[in-house]
Motif scaffolding. Structure first.
Motif, PDB file in Angstrom:
ATOM      1  N   VAL A   1       0.851  -1.193   0.000  1.00  0.00           N
ATOM      2  CA  VAL A   1       0.000   0.000   0.000  1.00  0.00           C
ATOM      3  C   VAL A   1       0.888   1.245   0.000  1.00  0.00           C
ATOM      4  O   VAL A   1       0.664   2.203  -0.736  1.00  0.00           O
ATOM      5  CB  VAL A   1      -0.930   0.000   1.241  1.00  0.00           C
ATOM      6  CG1 VAL A   1      -1.682   1.318   1.370  1.00  0.00           C
ATOM      7  CG2 VAL A   1      -1.890  -1.176   1.175  1.00  0.00           C
ATOM      8  N   PHE A   2       1.927   1.201   0.812  1.00  0.00           N
ATOM      9  CA  PHE A   2       2.851   2.332   0.943  1.00  0.00           C
ATOM     10  C   PHE A   2       3.534   2.650  -0.394  1.00  0.00           C
ATOM     11  O   PHE A   2       3.440   3.761  -0.914  1.00  0.00           O
ATOM     12  CB  PHE A   2       3.892   1.975   2.017  1.00  0.00           C
ATOM     13  CG  PHE A   2       4.963   3.008   2.234  1.00  0.00           C
ATOM     14  CD1 PHE A   2       4.720   4.136   3.012  1.00  0.00           C
ATOM     15  CD2 PHE A   2       6.228   2.850   1.679  1.00  0.00           C
ATOM     16  CE1 PHE A   2       5.712   5.081   3.232  1.00  0.00           C
ATOM     17  CE2 PHE A   2       7.227   3.787   1.892  1.00  0.00           C
ATOM     18  CZ  PHE A   2       6.967   4.903   2.674  1.00  0.00           C
ATOM     19  N   PHE A   3       4.194   1.659  -0.962  1.00  0.00           N
ATOM     20  CA  PHE A   3       4.930   1.878  -2.219  1.00  0.00           C
ATOM     21  C   PHE A   3       3.961   2.228  -3.358  1.00  0.00           C
ATOM     22  O   PHE A   3       4.245   3.136  -4.154  1.00  0.00           O
ATOM     23  CB  PHE A   3       5.707   0.611  -2.610  1.00  0.00           C
ATOM     24  CG  PHE A   3       7.024   0.449  -1.907  1.00  0.00           C
ATOM     25  CD1 PHE A   3       7.095  -0.223  -0.690  1.00  0.00           C
ATOM     26  CD2 PHE A   3       8.208   0.934  -2.458  1.00  0.00           C
ATOM     27  CE1 PHE A   3       8.316  -0.407  -0.043  1.00  0.00           C
ATOM     28  CE2 PHE A   3       9.434   0.755  -1.813  1.00  0.00           C
ATOM     29  CZ  PHE A   3       9.488   0.077  -0.604  1.00  0.00           C
ATOM     30  N   ASP A   4       2.858   1.509  -3.447  1.00  0.00           N
ATOM     31  CA  ASP A   4       1.934   1.716  -4.559  1.00  0.00           C
ATOM     32  C   ASP A   4       1.279   3.090  -4.508  1.00  0.00           C
ATOM     33  O   ASP A   4       1.122   3.751  -5.528  1.00  0.00           O
ATOM     34  CB  ASP A   4       0.864   0.611  -4.598  1.00  0.00           C
ATOM     35  CG  ASP A   4       1.461  -0.740  -5.009  1.00  0.00           C
ATOM     36  OD1 ASP A   4       2.659  -0.779  -5.355  1.00  0.00           O
ATOM     37  OD2 ASP A   4       0.738  -1.756  -4.978  1.00  0.00           O
ATOM     38  N   ARG A   5       0.927   3.535  -3.310  1.00  0.00           N
ATOM     39  CA  ARG A   5       0.292   4.844  -3.198  1.00  0.00           C
ATOM     40  C   ARG A   5       1.249   5.957  -3.639  1.00  0.00           C
ATOM     41  O   ARG A   5       0.877   6.886  -4.346  1.00  0.00           O
ATOM     42  CB  ARG A   5      -0.180   5.097  -1.765  1.00  0.00           C
ATOM     43  CG  ARG A   5      -0.891   6.431  -1.661  1.00  0.00           C
ATOM     44  CD  ARG A   5      -1.792   6.547  -0.445  1.00  0.00           C
ATOM     45  NE  ARG A   5      -2.637   7.734  -0.589  1.00  0.00           N
ATOM     46  CZ  ARG A   5      -3.895   7.684  -0.955  1.00  0.00           C
ATOM     47  NH1 ARG A   5      -4.472   6.538  -1.212  1.00  0.00           N
ATOM     48  NH2 ARG A   5      -4.593   8.803  -1.074  1.00  0.00           N
ATOM     49  N   LEU A   6       2.490   5.862  -3.209  1.00  0.00           N
ATOM     50  CA  LEU A   6       3.476   6.887  -3.587  1.00  0.00           C
ATOM     51  C   LEU A   6       3.664   6.906  -5.102  1.00  0.00           C
ATOM     52  O   LEU A   6       3.823   7.971  -5.693  1.00  0.00           O
ATOM     53  CB  LEU A   6       4.809   6.638  -2.874  1.00  0.00           C
ATOM     54  CG  LEU A   6       4.782   6.858  -1.357  1.00  0.00           C
ATOM     55  CD1 LEU A   6       6.131   6.501  -0.737  1.00  0.00           C
ATOM     56  CD2 LEU A   6       4.422   8.305  -1.030  1.00  0.00           C
ATOM     57  N   THR A   7       3.626   5.744  -5.715  1.00  0.00           N
ATOM     58  CA  THR A   7       3.767   5.670  -7.167  1.00  0.00           C
ATOM     59  C   THR A   7       2.561   6.298  -7.861  1.00  0.00           C
ATOM     60  O   THR A   7       2.721   7.141  -8.747  1.00  0.00           O
ATOM     61  CB  THR A   7       3.921   4.202  -7.619  1.00  0.00           C
ATOM     62  OG1 THR A   7       4.971   3.617  -6.871  1.00  0.00           O
ATOM     63  CG2 THR A   7       4.251   4.111  -9.096  1.00  0.00           C
TER      64      THR A   7
END
Ligand code: C5P
Ligand code: MG
Length: 297
Positions: free
Chosen positions: A148-154
């Motif tokens: 969730v963390f990495f995908d949201r930032l992307t």
């Protein structure tokens, strides 16, 4: 009128009320998040440490390996060397986290630790083509909620700078195997230098250890173009040394620091609360950073 104004500017994040979350000044945290929210994702950058910040500290009562410890795999180094590296860890890690010593005091000892381990690794002539398999067979593990963390930032096109005193080649392989090595991820770390046959011969550039991240921030991070024009910083770390990772951000406006307190909780709690804006005690998840991100972006 004041009450309404308060509601408008303060961020309401229920996750911050969990008993594992400690804050020196909750009101300031909420104000900062509110200000970051108004500025939006286009003004934000995230700077995070790697080992024991993006990766878990422990899982099922067992320590999760750091990037250096992943290199202890029998595929890459022999038993004797692996033993020496573990002994060095047992000697120097307690110093690294000792609340009774200053960073200044620890600094030369950290240089000793990293230098000795890097020399041992070089002597072992580690092969580049075996790194991926060693990572695959290791128990490396990112924190729960990492996707969730990495995908949201992307999705929000927010740059994520991973600033690690670990080993860059191993770090990259860990995030690649977890399918989160997205184009908005930038890494500053210790990278291996392989010869033409793919055998480790040195480490590249200036050594990065836990307590010299400020130098790396000034010499590397400040030059990264993708980070420019983003004066709001969300910083994640597990060591007090990680607090200097944002020192290269010029004209910063709002900085919110989140510290994972993984070990020596009682001894370090006070120091962490004094130093980080938000302290997460023995929390193996990304729940709180994700809730804050959801609010800002
Ligand atoms: O990514 P991060 O900056 O956290 O990586 C550094 C961490 O790796 C340190 O906190 C240290 O405990 C650990 N380390 C290790 N073995 C070494 C050197 C550092 O496990 N030889
Ligand atoms: Mg760390």
């Amino acid at each position: 009128v004041l009450a309404i104004w308060h509601q408008l500017t303060k961020a309401e994040i229920p996750e911050l009320a969990k008993c594992s979350v400690l804050m020196r000044d909750r009101s300031r945290v909420e104000d900062t998040i509110g200000a970051m929210q108004r500025a939006g994702a286009g003004r934000l950058q995230v700077i995070s440490d790697f080992d024991m910040t993006l990766t878990r500290f422990a899982h099922n009562g067992k320590r999760v390996p750091t990037t250096h410890n992943i290199l202890g795999h029998r595929l890459l180094i022999d038993e004797d060397c692996s033993k020496k590296i573990r002994e060095l860890l047992n000697t120097y890690y307690p110093i690294e986290i000792d609340a009774g010593r200053t960073a200044e005091d620890k600094l030369p000892l950290m240089v000793e630790w990293w230098t000795q381990v890097h020399e041992l690794l070089i002597q072992q002539r580690i092969r580049k083509d075996l790194l991926a398999q060693a990572v695959k067979e290791s128990s490396a593990m990112l924190r729960e909620g990492y996707k969730v963390f990495f995908d949201r930032l992307t999705e929000q096109q927010v740059p994520l700078l991973i600033f690690s005193a670990g080993v860059g080649d191993v770090l990259e392989e860990v995030i690649r195997q977890n399918n989160v090595f997205h184009p908005n991820v930038h890494i500053i770390s210790n990278y291996m230098d392989f010869d033409q046959t793919g055998v480790l011969r040195a480490f590249k550039g200036q050594l990065i250890h836990t307590f010299n991240k400020r130098e790396g921030a000034l010499s590397h991070a400040s030059g990264l173009r993708v980070l420019q024009g983003r004066p709001n910083v969300l910083l994640l770390g597990d060591s007090l040394g990680d607090l200097t990772m944002a020192d290269g951000v010029s004209e910063h406006q709002n900085i919110l620091t989140i510290g994972f307190l993984n070990d020596q909780m009682d001894e370090r709690k006070e120091l962490y609360v004094k130093s980080f804006d938000v302290v997460l005690v023995k929390d193996e998840t990304m729940e709180v950073p994700n809730a804050i991100l959801k609010c800002i972006t």
